[in-house]
Motif scaffolding. Sequence first.
Motif, PDB file in Angstrom:
ATOM      1  N   LEU A  14       5.200  16.009  -2.879  1.00  0.00           N
ATOM      2  CA  LEU A  14       4.520  15.166  -3.872  1.00  0.00           C
ATOM      3  C   LEU A  14       5.482  14.473  -4.819  1.00  0.00           C
ATOM      4  O   LEU A  14       5.248  13.359  -5.260  1.00  0.00           O
ATOM      5  CB  LEU A  14       3.544  16.016  -4.697  1.00  0.00           C
ATOM      6  N   ARG A  15       6.582  15.155  -5.147  1.00  0.00           N
ATOM      7  CA  ARG A  15       7.503  14.606  -6.139  1.00  0.00           C
ATOM      8  C   ARG A  15       8.624  13.773  -5.514  1.00  0.00           C
ATOM      9  O   ARG A  15       9.521  13.315  -6.222  1.00  0.00           O
ATOM     10  CB  ARG A  15       8.115  15.720  -6.995  1.00  0.00           C
ATOM     11  N   ASN A  16       8.590  13.641  -4.183  1.00  0.00           N
ATOM     12  CA  ASN A  16       9.641  12.846  -3.533  1.00  0.00           C
ATOM     13  C   ASN A  16       9.422  11.360  -3.775  1.00  0.00           C
ATOM     14  O   ASN A  16       8.290  10.888  -3.773  1.00  0.00           O
ATOM     15  CB  ASN A  16       9.617  13.084  -2.024  1.00  0.00           C
ATOM     16  N   THR A  17      10.526  10.647  -3.986  1.00  0.00           N
ATOM     17  CA  THR A  17      10.408   9.193  -4.045  1.00  0.00           C
ATOM     18  C   THR A  17      10.387   8.663  -2.608  1.00  0.00           C
ATOM     19  O   THR A  17      10.808   9.369  -1.678  1.00  0.00           O
ATOM     20  CB  THR A  17      11.589   8.587  -4.822  1.00  0.00           C
ATOM     21  N   PRO A  18       9.909   7.437  -2.399  1.00  0.00           N
ATOM     22  CA  PRO A  18       9.736   6.912  -1.043  1.00  0.00           C
ATOM     23  C   PRO A  18      10.987   7.017  -0.164  1.00  0.00           C
ATOM     24  O   PRO A  18      10.860   7.272   1.038  1.00  0.00           O
ATOM     25  CB  PRO A  18       9.365   5.452  -1.279  1.00  0.00           C
ATOM     26  N   ASN A  19      12.176   6.841  -0.755  1.00  0.00           N
ATOM     27  CA  ASN A  19      13.367   6.899   0.105  1.00  0.00           C
ATOM     28  C   ASN A  19      13.651   8.310   0.623  1.00  0.00           C
ATOM     29  O   ASN A  19      14.549   8.504   1.429  1.00  0.00           O
ATOM     30  CB  ASN A  19      14.589   6.302  -0.616  1.00  0.00           C
ATOM     31  N   ARG A  20      12.895   9.288   0.150  1.00  0.00           N
ATOM     32  CA  ARG A  20      13.055  10.627   0.704  1.00  0.00           C
ATOM     33  C   ARG A  20      11.788  11.067   1.446  1.00  0.00           C
ATOM     34  O   ARG A  20      11.426  12.231   1.448  1.00  0.00           O
ATOM     35  CB  ARG A  20      13.429  11.617  -0.404  1.00  0.00           C
ATOM     36  N   LEU A  21      11.104  10.073   2.042  1.00  0.00           N
ATOM     37  CA  LEU A  21       9.911  10.362   2.841  1.00  0.00           C
ATOM     38  C   LEU A  21      10.057   9.669   4.187  1.00  0.00           C
ATOM     39  O   LEU A  21      10.696   8.619   4.283  1.00  0.00           O
ATOM     40  CB  LEU A  21       8.662   9.825   2.137  1.00  0.00           C
ATOM     41  N   SER A  22       9.448  10.256   5.232  1.00  0.00           N
ATOM     42  CA  SER A  22       9.471   9.593   6.540  1.00  0.00           C
ATOM     43  C   SER A  22       8.505   8.402   6.499  1.00  0.00           C
ATOM     44  O   SER A  22       7.667   8.295   5.602  1.00  0.00           O
ATOM     45  CB  SER A  22       9.037  10.571   7.616  1.00  0.00           C
ATOM     46  N   GLY A  23       8.620   7.537   7.503  1.00  0.00           N
ATOM     47  CA  GLY A  23       7.744   6.370   7.559  1.00  0.00           C
ATOM     48  C   GLY A  23       6.273   6.772   7.561  1.00  0.00           C
ATOM     49  O   GLY A  23       5.454   6.207   6.837  1.00  0.00           O
ATOM     50  N   GLY A  24       5.955   7.774   8.394  1.00  0.00           N
ATOM     51  CA  GLY A  24       4.562   8.216   8.495  1.00  0.00           C
ATOM     52  C   GLY A  24       4.055   8.737   7.163  1.00  0.00           C
ATOM     53  O   GLY A  24       2.934   8.429   6.739  1.00  0.00           O
ATOM     54  N   GLN A  25       4.918   9.512   6.465  1.00  0.00           N
ATOM     55  CA  GLN A  25       4.529  10.047   5.148  1.00  0.00           C
ATOM     56  C   GLN A  25       4.323   8.912   4.149  1.00  0.00           C
ATOM     57  O   GLN A  25       3.369   8.919   3.371  1.00  0.00           O
ATOM     58  CB  GLN A  25       5.600  11.014   4.637  1.00  0.00           C
ATOM     59  N   GLN A  26       5.226   7.927   4.200  1.00  0.00           N
ATOM     60  CA  GLN A  26       5.079   6.794   3.276  1.00  0.00           C
ATOM     61  C   GLN A  26       3.766   6.067   3.517  1.00  0.00           C
ATOM     62  O   GLN A  26       3.072   5.682   2.576  1.00  0.00           O
ATOM     63  CB  GLN A  26       6.242   5.804   3.448  1.00  0.00           C
ATOM     64  N   GLN A  27       3.420   5.902   4.811  1.00  0.00           N
ATOM     65  CA  GLN A  27       2.192   5.172   5.094  1.00  0.00           C
ATOM     66  C   GLN A  27       0.971   5.968   4.621  1.00  0.00           C
ATOM     67  O   GLN A  27      -0.018   5.393   4.177  1.00  0.00           O
ATOM     68  CB  GLN A  27       2.115   4.833   6.596  1.00  0.00           C
ATOM     69  N   LYS A  28       1.066   7.288   4.677  1.00  0.00           N
ATOM     70  CA  LYS A  28      -0.049   8.098   4.162  1.00  0.00           C
ATOM     71  C   LYS A  28      -0.202   7.887   2.662  1.00  0.00           C
ATOM     72  O   LYS A  28      -1.324   7.758   2.146  1.00  0.00           O
ATOM     73  CB  LYS A  28       0.199   9.580   4.454  1.00  0.00           C
ATOM     74  N   VAL A  29       0.937   7.854   1.954  1.00  0.00           N
ATOM     75  CA  VAL A  29       0.879   7.597   0.513  1.00  0.00           C
ATOM     76  C   VAL A  29       0.246   6.231   0.267  1.00  0.00           C
ATOM     77  O   VAL A  29      -0.606   6.061  -0.611  1.00  0.00           O
ATOM     78  CB  VAL A  29       2.288   7.658  -0.119  1.00  0.00           C
ATOM     79  N   ALA A  30       0.650   5.253   1.083  1.00  0.00           N
ATOM     80  CA  ALA A  30       0.118   3.898   0.901  1.00  0.00           C
ATOM     81  C   ALA A  30      -1.396   3.887   1.099  1.00  0.00           C
ATOM     82  O   ALA A  30      -2.129   3.215   0.358  1.00  0.00           O
ATOM     83  CB  ALA A  30       0.796   2.943   1.876  1.00  0.00           C
ATOM     84  N   ILE A  31      -1.880   4.640   2.092  1.00  0.00           N
ATOM     85  CA  ILE A  31      -3.334   4.682   2.332  1.00  0.00           C
ATOM     86  C   ILE A  31      -4.036   5.354   1.152  1.00  0.00           C
ATOM     87  O   ILE A  31      -5.056   4.868   0.651  1.00  0.00           O
ATOM     88  CB  ILE A  31      -3.637   5.410   3.661  1.00  0.00           C
ATOM     89  N   ALA A  32      -3.447   6.446   0.673  1.00  0.00           N
ATOM     90  CA  ALA A  32      -4.041   7.130  -0.477  1.00  0.00           C
ATOM     91  C   ALA A  32      -4.070   6.193  -1.676  1.00  0.00           C
ATOM     92  O   ALA A  32      -5.050   6.132  -2.423  1.00  0.00           O
ATOM     93  CB  ALA A  32      -3.247   8.393  -0.798  1.00  0.00           C
ATOM     94  N   ARG A  33      -2.993   5.431  -1.863  1.00  0.00           N
ATOM     95  CA  ARG A  33      -2.937   4.503  -2.987  1.00  0.00           C
ATOM     96  C   ARG A  33      -4.011   3.421  -2.850  1.00  0.00           C
ATOM     97  O   ARG A  33      -4.647   3.029  -3.823  1.00  0.00           O
ATOM     98  CB  ARG A  33      -1.551   3.854  -3.053  1.00  0.00           C
ATOM     99  N   ALA A  34      -4.210   2.947  -1.603  1.00  0.00           N
ATOM    100  CA  ALA A  34      -5.210   1.900  -1.382  1.00  0.00           C
ATOM    101  C   ALA A  34      -6.606   2.397  -1.747  1.00  0.00           C
ATOM    102  O   ALA A  34      -7.458   1.629  -2.178  1.00  0.00           O
ATOM    103  CB  ALA A  34      -5.160   1.444   0.070  1.00  0.00           C
ATOM    104  N   LEU A  35      -6.830   3.705  -1.582  1.00  0.00           N
ATOM    105  CA  LEU A  35      -8.163   4.268  -1.852  1.00  0.00           C
ATOM    106  C   LEU A  35      -8.384   4.594  -3.329  1.00  0.00           C
ATOM    107  O   LEU A  35      -9.504   4.901  -3.739  1.00  0.00           O
ATOM    108  CB  LEU A  35      -8.334   5.566  -1.054  1.00  0.00           C
ATOM    109  N   ALA A  36      -7.308   4.514  -4.127  1.00  0.00           N
ATOM    110  CA  ALA A  36      -7.337   5.090  -5.470  1.00  0.00           C
ATOM    111  C   ALA A  36      -8.517   4.641  -6.318  1.00  0.00           C
ATOM    112  O   ALA A  36      -9.160   5.451  -6.975  1.00  0.00           O
ATOM    113  CB  ALA A  36      -6.021   4.788  -6.192  1.00  0.00           C
TER     114      ALA A  36
END
Lengths: 292, 386
Positions: free
Chosen positions: A142-164
């Motif tokens: 949860l506390r990782n910045t995007p550069n310390r996440l895999s592509g798939g993890q980043q896209q999950k964050v992006a989807i969660a953000r889109a739903l916010a």
Amino acid sequence: MSSPALECVNVSKTYILGRDIEVKALRNVSLRVDKGDFVSIIGPSGSGKSTLLHIAGTLDRPTSGRVLIDGVDVTELSESKLTAFRKNKIGFVFQFFNLITNLSAIENVMLPMLLSRRYTLREARLKALYLLRLVGFPEDRLRNTPNRLSGGQQQKVAIARALANNPTYILADEPTGNLDVSSSAEIIATLKLLNSFGNTIIIVTHNIELARVTNKILFMRDGCIYEEAPRSFLEHMPMDESTLDAKRKIQLEMLKLERENIERLFKNRLISSEAYEKALKSIEEKELKVKQ
Amino acid sequence: MITLLYLIRYAMRDLWGKKVRTGLTALGIAIGIASLVSLFIVSLGLRARVGESINTLLGSSIIVRMRNSEPISIYVVHLLSNIPGVKKAVPVIIGSGLVESNNAFILAVPIDEIQSFQTIINGSSISSPRALECLMPKESATRMGISIGSTVRVVTQYAQEGVSFKVVGLSEVGGLLQAALAGPASVVAVSIEQGEKLLNKRGVADMILIRVNDPSNVSRVVNAIKLTYPNLAVSTEEDVLNQAQSILNTIDAVIFTISAISIVVAGVGTMNSVTMSIREKIREIGVLKSIGTSPAQILFIFLTEGVILGLLGGFLGSVFGIGLGYVVIKQVLPRMFRFEINLPFILSPEPFINGLVIAIAASFLSSLLPSLNASRIRPVEALRYE
Ligand SMILES: Nc1ncnc2c1ncn2[C@@H]1O[C@H](COP(=O)(O)OP(=O)(O)OP(=O)(O)O)[C@@H](O)[C@H]1O
Ligand SMILES: [Mg+2]
């Protein structure tokens, strides 16, 4: 039950590149997406998919036609009204994830909620946590910045953000375009799940697997949208005899250049005679193919 | 409120994420501000010192000279002392000569007045009007290897073979005013009677210092003198202060022009840094806008970055600047010239606050333009930007 989330009426978009040069990215596109729909748009590169998505997301304005979101005509809204509209009604997911680089995963999801001013910090954090769980984001990151996440993890964050902010619909432009097969599968499953929970999703994709899980596939070509696949995408791009002839000529000329090059190299003893023979043979074979 | 804090945090993380650039930009601002603050402190000291030395010399006295700079007959001294309100008229003779072959400035006043011109730190004052005794600044005495009791030879145009004087007292190195009068030469004070002989000014004075009974009478006395003796030039402490002030103002103007240039340089540095930071973030600005960040909020983020840079640079610069001002006043100025310049180091919050405010204002202004541009970026274009 099925009230429209998005309606595009005769939407056209023309880019003017210079005097007399214009690109018709969209031609009279009419489209209706109902609440709860899961729609995919497929089509070749340059067919206008991203342009349509940007217009549906109020990031861009059509040259003509009207766009209605949740029953509201947004075509002529002012920039500041559009900002507010986007914030509360539309969620974006991009091919290159586009997370905010100096915010952590959970902060990225919280940002739209805090911008909307409808949530307290505590609520935003809790909701972000739920959303990230929903999309299957690993809780120890949860506390990782995007550069310390895999592509798939980043896209999950992006989807969660889109739903916010509980958007009317989510727009995703090639959400699996930058992911490996297994991450893509996860994202596809996640989107399917979110749709089954009632979220309206519109995606643009080249990924047939992804298109297949949607309820409705639309096809785009040359700025036009089709409900059915045009008989064959290839059928529309034959090469006529004259262009074919021109291409043959180019190929022959190029081979001629190759031959001269090889001969010069051999004459100057820069290559062995075997290599010379071999190269010559391959050139001759190619020439034969063209002449057939 | 939370939103604003979040935006500020965004700006801070952005700066923190590129520490080297942030540091260098802040350093650029700090250098400009340090020069401004230190010069400001020197100028404050200069003003205080000039005011002080004019005040000790003159107080509520009046200086009278001839308009054509000719010597004034000693007879005028008596006339002036009869004007109502005048306590005393003191003749002063000044001139130049050599003391032990060094250039010197000769100051001759009645011996009962000598101490209001020279502050004696060692030894005593001149014992009698006829005595061949003199006072010298301690610093030049030390330089020439002269101590109390030594005899020095004073040579002038009119006493070419020289006259021997016994050094009876060492005076404080004159304030700035004296330095301005005498330059690098030392000031030798003698009785007016000896001065008359040395400088061949029997029965005349170069100027007359008038002490008044009551300081509030100064202007009345001045008017009386002007009326009775129209060919005398009269100046009061205020006039001298004003004159000095205009010189100081010129010095200040030069100082602040130099500082302004360094502030502009620092501002351009900030502008460059904020512009770069926006360039790199075009895509991200597009994303921020697509999730509903308003142009005003984008503007706020980058202005905050600029202001933080200004705050950092301004704070560092003000601290450096105060330190630098201290070093200049205490170490550099006293040694830079052949005569000593001792300025007071005045520690007030004013230079610090000025430095900080100027740094913040400069960085705010210089980040305004790039930030406005950032706020106007269209999200579609930004998202297509690679
Ligand atoms: N800002 C622009 N100025 C001029 N032409 C543009 C601009 N943006 C897009 N186009 C043109 O509009 C057409 C549609 O572009 P668009 O990006 O919508 O295609 P796409 O279907 O998303 O393609 P891809 O699958 O490669 O992403 C293209 O011919 C493109 O060159
Ligand atoms: Mg595209």
